[in-house]
Each structure stands twice: as structure tokens, then as C-alpha cells.
Design a protein around this motif. Structure first.
Motif, PDB file in Angstrom:
ATOM      1  N   ASN A  22       0.813  -1.219   0.000  1.00  0.00           N
ATOM      2  CA  ASN A  22       0.000   0.000   0.000  1.00  0.00           C
ATOM      3  C   ASN A  22       0.845   1.268   0.000  1.00  0.00           C
ATOM      4  OD1 ASN A  22      -2.254  -1.535  -0.042  1.00  0.00           O
ATOM      5  ND2 ASN A  22      -2.867  -1.138   2.046  1.00  0.00           N
ATOM      6  N   ALA A  23       2.080   1.170   0.450  1.00  0.00           N
ATOM      7  CA  ALA A  23       2.955   2.342   0.446  1.00  0.00           C
ATOM      8  C   ALA A  23       3.258   2.801  -0.972  1.00  0.00           C
ATOM      9  CB  ALA A  23       4.254   2.041   1.192  1.00  0.00           C
ATOM     10  N   LEU A  24       3.210   1.899  -1.915  1.00  0.00           N
ATOM     11  CA  LEU A  24       3.493   2.242  -3.310  1.00  0.00           C
ATOM     12  C   LEU A  24       2.340   1.857  -4.228  1.00  0.00           C
ATOM     13  CD1 LEU A  24       7.262   1.296  -3.522  1.00  0.00           C
ATOM     14  CD2 LEU A  24       6.255   3.563  -3.518  1.00  0.00           C
ATOM     15  N   LEU A  25       1.137   2.034  -3.745  1.00  0.00           N
ATOM     16  CA  LEU A  25      -0.034   1.661  -4.531  1.00  0.00           C
ATOM     17  C   LEU A  25      -0.105   2.383  -5.883  1.00  0.00           C
ATOM     18  CD1 LEU A  25      -2.208  -0.405  -4.052  1.00  0.00           C
ATOM     19  CD2 LEU A  25      -3.671   1.414  -3.227  1.00  0.00           C
ATOM     20  N   PRO A  26       0.199   3.695  -5.961  1.00  0.00           N
ATOM     21  CA  PRO A  26       0.189   4.329  -7.282  1.00  0.00           C
ATOM     22  C   PRO A  26       1.209   3.704  -8.241  1.00  0.00           C
ATOM     23  CG  PRO A  26       0.103   5.998  -5.575  1.00  0.00           C
ATOM     24  CD  PRO A  26       0.380   4.685  -4.887  1.00  0.00           C
ATOM     25  N   THR A  27       2.343   3.266  -7.709  1.00  0.00           N
ATOM     26  CA  THR A  27       3.342   2.615  -8.560  1.00  0.00           C
ATOM     27  C   THR A  27       2.829   1.263  -9.036  1.00  0.00           C
ATOM     28  OG1 THR A  27       5.091   3.728  -7.326  1.00  0.00           O
ATOM     29  CG2 THR A  27       5.740   1.837  -8.673  1.00  0.00           C
ATOM     30  N   LEU A  28       2.191   0.508  -8.134  1.00  0.00           N
ATOM     31  CA  LEU A  28       1.606  -0.774  -8.531  1.00  0.00           C
ATOM     32  C   LEU A  28       0.533  -0.555  -9.585  1.00  0.00           C
ATOM     33  CD1 LEU A  28       1.404  -3.841  -8.184  1.00  0.00           C
ATOM     34  CD2 LEU A  28      -0.228  -3.420  -6.313  1.00  0.00           C
ATOM     35  N   PHE A  29      -0.265   0.499  -9.420  1.00  0.00           N
ATOM     36  CA  PHE A  29      -1.283   0.839 -10.410  1.00  0.00           C
ATOM     37  C   PHE A  29      -0.626   1.114 -11.767  1.00  0.00           C
ATOM     38  CE2 PHE A  29      -3.769   3.901 -12.812  1.00  0.00           C
ATOM     39  CZ  PHE A  29      -5.040   3.348 -12.776  1.00  0.00           C
ATOM     40  N   ALA A  30       0.435   1.916 -11.751  1.00  0.00           N
ATOM     41  CA  ALA A  30       1.131   2.249 -13.003  1.00  0.00           C
ATOM     42  C   ALA A  30       1.678   0.993 -13.672  1.00  0.00           C
ATOM     43  CB  ALA A  30       2.258   3.246 -12.729  1.00  0.00           C
ATOM     44  N   ILE A  31       2.230   0.092 -12.890  1.00  0.00           N
ATOM     45  CA  ILE A  31       2.789  -1.148 -13.444  1.00  0.00           C
ATOM     46  C   ILE A  31       1.689  -2.029 -14.019  1.00  0.00           C
ATOM     47  CG2 ILE A  31       3.920  -3.326 -12.854  1.00  0.00           C
ATOM     48  CD1 ILE A  31       5.588  -1.707 -10.795  1.00  0.00           C
ATOM     49  N   ALA A  32       0.669  -2.317 -13.206  1.00  0.00           N
ATOM     50  CA  ALA A  32      -0.354  -3.301 -13.585  1.00  0.00           C
ATOM     51  C   ALA A  32      -1.318  -2.794 -14.646  1.00  0.00           C
ATOM     52  CB  ALA A  32      -1.135  -3.734 -12.345  1.00  0.00           C
ATOM     53  N   VAL A  33      -1.631  -1.500 -14.605  1.00  0.00           N
ATOM     54  CA  VAL A  33      -2.651  -0.956 -15.508  1.00  0.00           C
ATOM     55  C   VAL A  33      -2.038  -0.256 -16.721  1.00  0.00           C
ATOM     56  CG1 VAL A  33      -4.587   0.669 -15.682  1.00  0.00           C
ATOM     57  CG2 VAL A  33      -4.306  -0.733 -13.622  1.00  0.00           C
ATOM     58  N   GLU A  34      -1.080   0.629 -16.464  1.00  0.00           N
ATOM     59  CA  GLU A  34      -0.575   1.471 -17.545  1.00  0.00           C
ATOM     60  C   GLU A  34       0.591   0.844 -18.321  1.00  0.00           C
ATOM     61  OE1 GLU A  34       0.284   4.990 -15.334  1.00  0.00           O
ATOM     62  OE2 GLU A  34      -1.843   5.478 -15.053  1.00  0.00           O
ATOM     63  N   GLN A  35       1.521   0.189 -17.618  1.00  0.00           N
ATOM     64  CA  GLN A  35       2.689  -0.361 -18.310  1.00  0.00           C
ATOM     65  C   GLN A  35       2.439  -1.764 -18.862  1.00  0.00           C
ATOM     66  OE1 GLN A  35       5.898  -0.130 -15.525  1.00  0.00           O
ATOM     67  NE2 GLN A  35       5.781   2.094 -15.366  1.00  0.00           N
ATOM     68  N   ARG A  37      -0.422  -3.576 -18.606  1.00  0.00           N
ATOM     69  CA  ARG A  37      -1.815  -3.744 -19.051  1.00  0.00           C
ATOM     70  C   ARG A  37      -2.382  -5.124 -18.688  1.00  0.00           C
ATOM     71  NH1 ARG A  37      -2.261   0.925 -21.526  1.00  0.00           N
ATOM     72  NH2 ARG A  37      -0.792   1.672 -23.056  1.00  0.00           N
ATOM     73  N   TRP A  38      -2.039  -5.570 -17.484  1.00  0.00           N
ATOM     74  CA  TRP A  38      -2.584  -6.844 -17.004  1.00  0.00           C
ATOM     75  C   TRP A  38      -4.065  -6.704 -16.687  1.00  0.00           C
ATOM     76  CZ3 TRP A  38       2.033  -6.942 -13.214  1.00  0.00           C
ATOM     77  CH2 TRP A  38       3.147  -7.497 -13.848  1.00  0.00           C
ATOM     78  N   ILE A  39      -4.460  -5.530 -16.170  1.00  0.00           N
ATOM     79  CA  ILE A  39      -5.850  -5.266 -15.801  1.00  0.00           C
ATOM     80  C   ILE A  39      -6.181  -3.818 -16.148  1.00  0.00           C
ATOM     81  CG2 ILE A  39      -5.963  -6.989 -13.943  1.00  0.00           C
ATOM     82  CD1 ILE A  39      -5.444  -4.785 -11.939  1.00  0.00           C
ATOM     83  N   ASP A  40      -7.479  -3.469 -16.070  1.00  0.00           N
ATOM     84  CA  ASP A  40      -7.857  -2.079 -16.299  1.00  0.00           C
ATOM     85  C   ASP A  40      -8.012  -1.364 -14.947  1.00  0.00           C
ATOM     86  OD1 ASP A  40     -10.422  -2.713 -15.265  1.00  0.00           O
ATOM     87  OD2 ASP A  40     -11.189  -3.162 -17.258  1.00  0.00           O
ATOM     88  N   ALA A  41      -8.231  -0.060 -14.992  1.00  0.00           N
ATOM     89  CA  ALA A  41      -8.278   0.753 -13.773  1.00  0.00           C
ATOM     90  C   ALA A  41      -9.426   0.346 -12.853  1.00  0.00           C
ATOM     91  CB  ALA A  41      -8.382   2.233 -14.137  1.00  0.00           C
ATOM     92  N   ASP A  42     -10.593   0.046 -13.416  1.00  0.00           N
ATOM     93  CA  ASP A  42     -11.734  -0.360 -12.588  1.00  0.00           C
ATOM     94  C   ASP A  42     -11.453  -1.681 -11.878  1.00  0.00           C
ATOM     95  OD1 ASP A  42     -13.230   1.872 -13.187  1.00  0.00           O
ATOM     96  OD2 ASP A  42     -14.351   0.905 -14.804  1.00  0.00           O
ATOM     97  N   THR A  43     -10.870  -2.623 -12.586  1.00  0.00           N
ATOM     98  CA  THR A  43     -10.546  -3.915 -11.980  1.00  0.00           C
ATOM     99  C   THR A  43      -9.525  -3.724 -10.873  1.00  0.00           C
ATOM    100  OG1 THR A  43     -11.002  -5.010 -14.083  1.00  0.00           O
ATOM    101  CG2 THR A  43      -9.749  -6.269 -12.460  1.00  0.00           C
ATOM    102  N   PHE A  44      -8.536  -2.864 -11.085  1.00  0.00           N
ATOM    103  CA  PHE A  44      -7.551  -2.576 -10.044  1.00  0.00           C
ATOM    104  C   PHE A  44      -8.247  -2.039  -8.793  1.00  0.00           C
ATOM    105  CE2 PHE A  44      -4.514  -0.062  -7.702  1.00  0.00           C
ATOM    106  CZ  PHE A  44      -3.367  -0.847  -7.717  1.00  0.00           C
TER     107      PHE A  44
END
Length: 172
Positions: A22-35, A37-44
Motif C-alpha cells: 500500500n505504500a506504493l499503490l500508485p506505482t503498482l497501479f502504473a505497473i499493472a494498468v498502464e505499463q 496492461r494486465w488489468i484495467d483501472a476499474d478492476t484494479f
């Protein structure tokens, strides 16, 4: 190939996730969603909500991402990837710190690590607030909840209920 990418990417992420996922949740979001593309933003967002609602460690968000990528095998690989590098690193660092003879140096390292973790968590919370707050009422609720959480002994459930009530009323 996607499982190897999942394993390597999350293993590298583990080494910077000081203070927990949770300390780096925006980074995890960037990795999983933007870079990746394992999942979309809503799924995240849904996986994060499930992980927070469920008992257990905060790394469950990563497990759910792995599950989305490749079922049970993906979940196991993602969980292993997020755990093994940081666990080994902490094991050796703790041995090193415990072997230090100077108590002041040991305390300085431990206080610095705690400050780093708290700072990362606060930065992550700020980044999430910037992404999800859409109006001044939402920002006021965020700042008010932060103030109440730090200045009083209110149980966090009261703050969640206030937020839910404001959401149901259409205020936020």
C-alpha cells in the motif's frame, strides 16, 4: 511468457515496496494498468477494495492481479514474486542491524526505516486522493478524515460510515 513477466516485474517491485504494497499503490497501479496492461483501472480498484475488506496481508491486491493474469498459477507466482525478494533482504538487513555494537547507530537505522515507510504510505495516500477526489467536498472529506484520524481516538469505522453516508446522499 506473461508469467515470467509477472514474476520478474513483481519481484523488482517488491524491492522498492518498503512499508508494504500500500505504500506504493500508485506505482503498482502504473505497473499493472498502464505499463503491463494486465488489468484495467476499474478492476484494479475492485481488487484493492477486496484486498482491504478481506482479512490478511495487504499484498492480496498483488495476488488478485496474478489471479486475473493466469488463475491460481498466476496468483501463486504473483504472491511468491512480491514476497521473496523483500523477505530475503529484510532477513539479511535484520541480521546486520542486530550484529551492530553501537546502539545509537542501530536505533538511527530503525527510526529512519520507520520514517521512510510512513512517508511512502502518506505519499501513496496523497496520490490516491488526487486520483479519486473529483470535487471540493471529496477533498474536504479526505482532509477531515485525515485530521480526525490523527487528532482523535475515533475508530476508523466511523469515518468509513460517514463517507458511505455522504456517498449514499450523493454529496460525494
Amino acid at each position: 511468457m506473461i508469467l515470467l513477466s509477472l514474476f520478474l516485474t513483481l519481484s523488482a517491485f517488491s524491492l522498492i515496496a518498503f512499508g508494504g504494497v500500500n505504500a506504493l499503490l500508485p506505482t503498482l497501479f502504473a505497473i499493472a494498468v498502464e505499463q503491463q496492461r494486465w488489468i484495467d483501472a476499474d478492476t484494479f480498484a475492485h481488487y484493492f477494495a477486496i484486498a482491504q475488506a478481506a482479512p490478511g496481508p495487504n499484498l492480496m491486491t498483488v495476488t488478485l492481479i496474478g489471479w486475473h493474469v493466469n488463475g491460481v498459477v498466476g496468483a501463486l507466482i504473483a504472491t511468491l514474486a512480491i514476497c521473496w525478494p523483500s523477505s530475503i533482504l529484510i532477513f539479511w538487513l535484520q541480521r546486520l542491524i542486530s550484529a551492530m555494537r553501537h546502539e545509537r547507530a542501530r536505533q538511527t537505522i530503525q527510526f529512519a526505516a520507520a520514517a521512510l515507510a510512513v512517508g511512502l504510505i502518506l505519499a501513496s495516500a496523497w496520490q490516491i486522493a488526487l486520483q479519486i477526489n473529483t470535487n471540493w467536498v471529496a477533498y474536504a472529506l479526505t482532509l477531515g478524515a485525515a485530521f480526525i484520524a490523527t487528532a482523535t481516538r475515533w475508530h476508523p469505522m466511523y469515518l468509513i460510515l460517514i463517507g458511505a453516508g455522504l456517498g449514499l446522499l450523493g454529496v460525494i
